[in-house]
Scaffold this active site. Structure first.
Site, PDB file in Angstrom:
ATOM      1  N   HIS A  95     -20.490  23.726 -22.833  1.00 31.59           N
ATOM      2  CA  HIS A  95     -19.576  23.016 -23.728  1.00 31.59           C
ATOM      3  C   HIS A  95     -19.715  23.634 -25.122  1.00 31.59           C
ATOM      4  CE1 HIS A  95     -17.627  19.774 -25.928  1.00 31.59           C
ATOM      5  NE2 HIS A  95     -17.241  19.244 -24.777  1.00 31.59           N
TER       6      HIS A  95
ATOM      7  N   CYS B 288     -11.402  15.700 -22.251  1.00 28.72           N
ATOM      8  CA  CYS B 288     -11.986  17.029 -22.353  1.00 28.72           C
ATOM      9  C   CYS B 288     -12.543  17.382 -20.983  1.00 28.72           C
ATOM     10  CB  CYS B 288     -13.039  17.085 -23.454  1.00 28.72           C
ATOM     11  SG  CYS B 288     -14.365  15.868 -23.296  1.00 28.72           S
TER      12      CYS B 288
END
Length: 633
Positions: A548, A26
């Site tokens: 995020h 990620c």
């Protein structure tokens, strides 16, 4: 130590290439699925230069910061060795299966298999509807060679629908795509189909092969690929590597093909027939009431993502019958009701921000895209919900009584109204237009009458923000603005040890109430992965901030996210950079809590400026550069 050296050390400390079943990344983490989790050396990983932290669990997560893509590339080079990727020796650990997780996995599988094929099916349906219109207007004749060639284009899509589904299912299950296409291709192979239809049928090993027409079927290929995924993995375990290139596919053909012919094909055909029959039974039993009730319920069904469950039977019905008279018809009423309600609110409200949102959302819903209206206006205001439900029910009633059918699988709206063209019934399109207008006008009038700004949760929130927030787009000197509207919480409360432990750096988290994401600082987009779930910005003064959106949302592979900027772009604080479908994230069983972290926090004194509610663009964190003995850190 270079990135390449660190990557080599990381791979060694997780047990080597042979212990890595899969690797993804990620925005800051390398996510290893290991064959044997006990081989991961946590202490050695943490001691590796470049590694910020390590989290062990169902995945071994190695946090390396914004340079994660470079580490990923180096490790993949080492794993593949310039050729074939090493296979794990034993199964990777599986997360504990719960009812909630099972539901999330099922919905994720449905979306992953059917969503990619919708553009092809929708385009083919709309293309065919225009051909029907051309015939109705006398521009073409069904006996013309031009018409026959052109109509073969959309017909081919539905004929080979099993292969489209095979491709997406094999990709979703990470099994060999050409092998899957080769096995399922048998079901639509003309020679095989001819054997099934010949007089007396055909037998294999003395057993009669069920005579089923598999063109346009979607469930037989799914079942075949599910079995293939299991057989292929088992075959790879038992096959010597020197002959696995041909032995593995041979085992798959020998096991999966006969199973598909005798069991999975007929079972899938029965399942498709059952689901199609269930929708037809519901429509046939309740008639127009079924359409009206579905239309009225769609705002709530869509809000939790359960509308995706209607995709398989709708695709099956469209493929087998060539039309659909329930879900898509109800969706037309709902979509236009959303448009009518939003446009009426734009007329009634005195709040300029809500008016702008309502106008854009209403126009979007009018053309068949309801998410902006649903999440931006409807669900936040009970009076809007009431008007949409009434409008959808009334419009759905008209469409149900008129027995309207759709002939293309696409979100109904003004842009796709040709999906209701029926060569055998010219009134079908006219009634569809009338029913859509009935839904839109009804919801518009109801919303116009009952709307009150004083009873609007959205207006109250916007008014509160207006009194306490920094205007969106106006930077906060020496600090970070809130990227999303919602409730501010401490990082320690985040259900992720990487963030709660401060491994990535200091900051706060936001539990958002809408999916609009804005730039927290002015600078350059330093990190934006294909999954679009996280964004890193390098400020003009060297400050690096990570937003995020949600926890573990990298698993959604970008589906609920839309990026409005690209890596390397210049952005200003408060600029709209991402849009997140929060309802879809929650429907997938994931947490929407959004950490806002200063990645180079060791060089700054970071302190929260607000607690509780915050608006996007309002002051969130102060960031003062630390001073060292040599000056500024």
């Amino acid at each position: 130590m270079t990135t390449q050296d660190s990557a080599r050390a990381i791979l060694e400390h997780v047990g080597g290439a042979v212990n890595v079943a899969s690797l993804h990344h990620c925005s800051t983490r390398l996510r290893f699925t290991l064959a044997d989790d006990t081989q991961a050396d946590e202490a050695a990983l943490k001691a590796t230069p470049g590694v910020i932290g390590v989290v062990l669990g169902t995945q071994t997560q190695v946090i390396v910061g914004s340079g994660v893509a470079n580490y990923f590339r180096e490790i993949e080079k080492l794993r593949t060795g310039g050729g074939t990727r090493a296979e794990a020796r034993v199964d990777a650990a599986k997360p504990k299966l719960t009812l909630k997780r099972a539901g999330s996995v099922f919905m994720d599988f449905v979306v992953g298999v059917f969503t990619p094929i919708i553009p092809a099916v929708a385009g083919a349906g709309i293309f065919k509807s225009f051909l029907i219109l051309a015939v109705a207007l006398g521009w073409l004749q069904t006996t013309d060679q031009t018409y026959q060639v052109l109509t073969a284009i959309p017909d081919a899509v539905f004929f080979f629908l099993p292969l489209l589904v095979t491709y997406t299912a094999a990709k979703k299950l990470d099994t060999n795509i050409p092998l899957a296409l080769g096995i399922v291709g048998l079901l639509v192979f003309p020679t095989f189909a001819g054997l099934l239809t010949q007089e007396g049928g055909v037998a294999l090993f003395g057993l009669t092969v069920p005579a089923i027409a598999y063109s346009a079927q979607v469930f037989p290929p799914i079942l075949a690929v599910l079995l293939l995924a299991v057989v292929e993995r088992g075959a790879r375990r038992i096959s010597p590597s020197v002959i696995s290139t041909f032995l593995v596919p041979l085992i798959c053909f020998v096991v999966v093909a006969p199973a598909t012919i005798f069991l999975l094909g007929p079972l899938g055909f029965f399942l498709g027939t059952l689901l199609t029959g269930a929708m037809l039974w519901l429509y046939g039993t309740l008639g127009w009431i079924a359409v009206a009730l579905m239309a009225a319920a769609l705002p709530f069904i869509v809000s939790v993502g359960m509308h995706k469950a209607f995709i398989p039977p709708t695709v099956a019905t469209m493929a087998s019958a060539g039309k659909e008279s329930f879900y898509l018809v109800a969706s037309l009423a709902h979509n236009l009701a959303e448009a009518g309600s939003s446009l009426a609110i734009a007329v009634r409200t005195k709040n300029k921000t809500l008016r702008g949102t309502a106008i854009s959302s209403g126009i979007s819903a009018f053309f068949g895209i309801t998410e902006p209206a649903l999440y931006g206006v409807t669900l936040q205001n009970r009076r809007a919900v009431i008007s949409v439900v009434i409008g959808a029910f009334v419009g759905g009633s008209y469409l149900g009584i008129a027995a309207i059918s759709a002939f293309a699988l696409v979100s109904p709206g003004a842009a796709s109204i040709s999906m209701f063209i029926d060569m055998a019934n010219p009134w079908n399109l006219l009634h569809a237009v009338i029913g859509a207008l009935v839904a839109m006008v009804t919801s518009f009038i109801v919303s116009l009458v009952i709307w009150k700004d004083s009873d609007s949760a959205t207006v109250r929130l916007l008014e509160q923000q207006a009194g306490t927030s920094t205007p969106v787009g106006e930077p906060v000197a020496g600090g970070i603005v809130a990227p999303m509207t919602g409730e501010v919480i401490a990082l320690a409360e985040v259900d992720d040890p990487v963030f709660s432990g401060g491994i990535l750096g200091p900051g706060v988290a936001i539990r958002p109430t809408d999916g609009e994401v804005r730039a927290p600082i002015s600078g350059t987009v330093s990190s934006l992965l294909p999954s679009r779930h996280a964004l890193g910005i390098l400020g003009d003064d060297g400050l690096e901030v990570l937003v995020h959106v949600g926890l573990d949302t990298v698993r959604l592979e970008g589906a609920p996210f839309t990026a409005h900027v690209a890596q390397g772009d210049r952005v200003e604080a408060g600029q709209h950079v991402l849009t997140a479908d929060l309802a879809a994230i929650e429907a997938a069983g994931l947490d929407i809590t959004t950490p806002v972290v200063v990645l180079n926090g060791d060089a700054y004194d970071v302190a929260p400026l607000v607690t509780g509610r915050v608006a996007a663009g309002a002051a969130l964190l102060s960031t003062d550069a630390k001073e060292t003995a040599n000056g500024i850190a």
